[in-house]
Scaffold this active site. Sequence first.
Site, PDB file in Angstrom:
ATOM      1  CD  GLN A  60       4.153  -4.348 -11.340  1.00  0.00           C
ATOM      2  OE1 GLN A  60       3.144  -4.187 -10.681  1.00  0.00           O
ATOM      3  NE2 GLN A  60       4.547  -5.539 -11.741  1.00  0.00           N
ATOM      4  N   GLY A 112       0.288  -9.532   2.469  1.00  0.00           N
ATOM      5  CA  GLY A 112       0.824 -10.392   1.431  1.00  0.00           C
ATOM      6  C   GLY A 112       1.929  -9.712   0.640  1.00  0.00           C
ATOM      7  N   GLY A 113       2.177 -10.233  -0.563  1.00  0.00           N
ATOM      8  CA  GLY A 113       3.283  -9.722  -1.360  1.00  0.00           C
ATOM      9  C   GLY A 113       3.150  -8.263  -1.731  1.00  0.00           C
ATOM     10  CB  ALA A 114       0.357  -6.246  -3.129  1.00  0.00           C
ATOM     11  CE  LYS A 138       5.673 -11.222  -8.126  1.00  0.00           C
ATOM     12  NZ  LYS A 138       4.781 -10.170  -7.587  1.00  0.00           N
ATOM     13  N   GLY A 158      -6.234   0.954  -8.870  1.00  0.00           N
ATOM     14  CA  GLY A 158      -5.137   0.019  -9.095  1.00  0.00           C
ATOM     15  C   GLY A 158      -4.533   0.093 -10.481  1.00  0.00           C
ATOM     16  N   GLY A 174      -3.762  -5.746   4.828  1.00  0.00           N
ATOM     17  CA  GLY A 174      -3.197  -6.962   4.263  1.00  0.00           C
ATOM     18  C   GLY A 174      -1.710  -7.044   4.537  1.00  0.00           C
ATOM     19  CB  VAL A 187      -3.195  -3.140  -4.912  1.00  0.00           C
ATOM     20  CG1 VAL A 187      -2.440  -2.409  -3.829  1.00  0.00           C
ATOM     21  CG2 VAL A 187      -3.890  -4.381  -4.363  1.00  0.00           C
TER      22      VAL A 187
END
Length: 281
Positions: free
Chosen positions: A253, A130-132, A69, A246, A128, A223
């Site tokens: 998406q 992270g990426g999400a 990514k 989610g 969190g 998610v």
Amino acid sequence: MNFLPTLTGSLSQPAADNPTVAIMEAAYAHHGLHYRYINMDVPPELLADAVRGAKAQGYVGFNCSLPHKVAIIEHLDGLAESARIIGAVNCAVKRNGRWIGENTDGKGFLHSLTPVVDPTRKHVVILGAGGAARAIAVELALAGATRVTIANRARERGQELADLVNGKTDAKASFIPWEGNLPLPADADVVVNATSIGLAPDWQARVPVQADSFPAHAVVADVIPNPPRTLFLGEAEARGCRILDGLGMLVNQAATNFAFWTGVEPDKDVMRRVLEQVFTA
């Protein structure tokens, strides 16, 4: 006259069962579009070759998963605003002969949220960093959320995300350390579990928050698409919260990718039905 299929796909490493293949193929068929979605294993050292191959073979776009990514950015011609701020791309789109990187993770969440609540002027709490979490925080801030609170166990990573939101958007972000069972802020309008806690097969794992601290007025989202109804969402619903699973983020998406590549708004009900079958099979 023979027509070659217009290709989209996913550059993934390592390959896993990819539910996106199933829902994209179903949507293409439903709308009568002569497209195919193909998943490909691409090791990091061959990413540049894979991108050149996608361009040469007439792809109109592709997804990329971890660990590509960030590395994919140097192989593209430009970035959309949220992808530039997030610093990661999961969707490449060919526009006017140029390859543009998008990040549809946060867009997918935003599009699943807005039918339930408009994030404008809302306080969003994200569990969190992270990426999400990064994608969701940036996208909701760009959509008008005025406050973003990041809770994370690792202080450096959580503070870095809060600083990013403060530095690149108009929202005011803050970091709170996540220690033990976290009490949720009473004024939170939207609470998002952006961690992998509760993901199958560890669906019995509990997100460590104080169950009695869910604000009853809040929208609470997870998610995690599998299982769709997590323990986290069950606890929130018991407190009177509206909940979002989610699956909605994943469907939206994919629908955003679909619209970017084809110019057609897909039937999301078709995509969700296929996804539900994938995760209950």
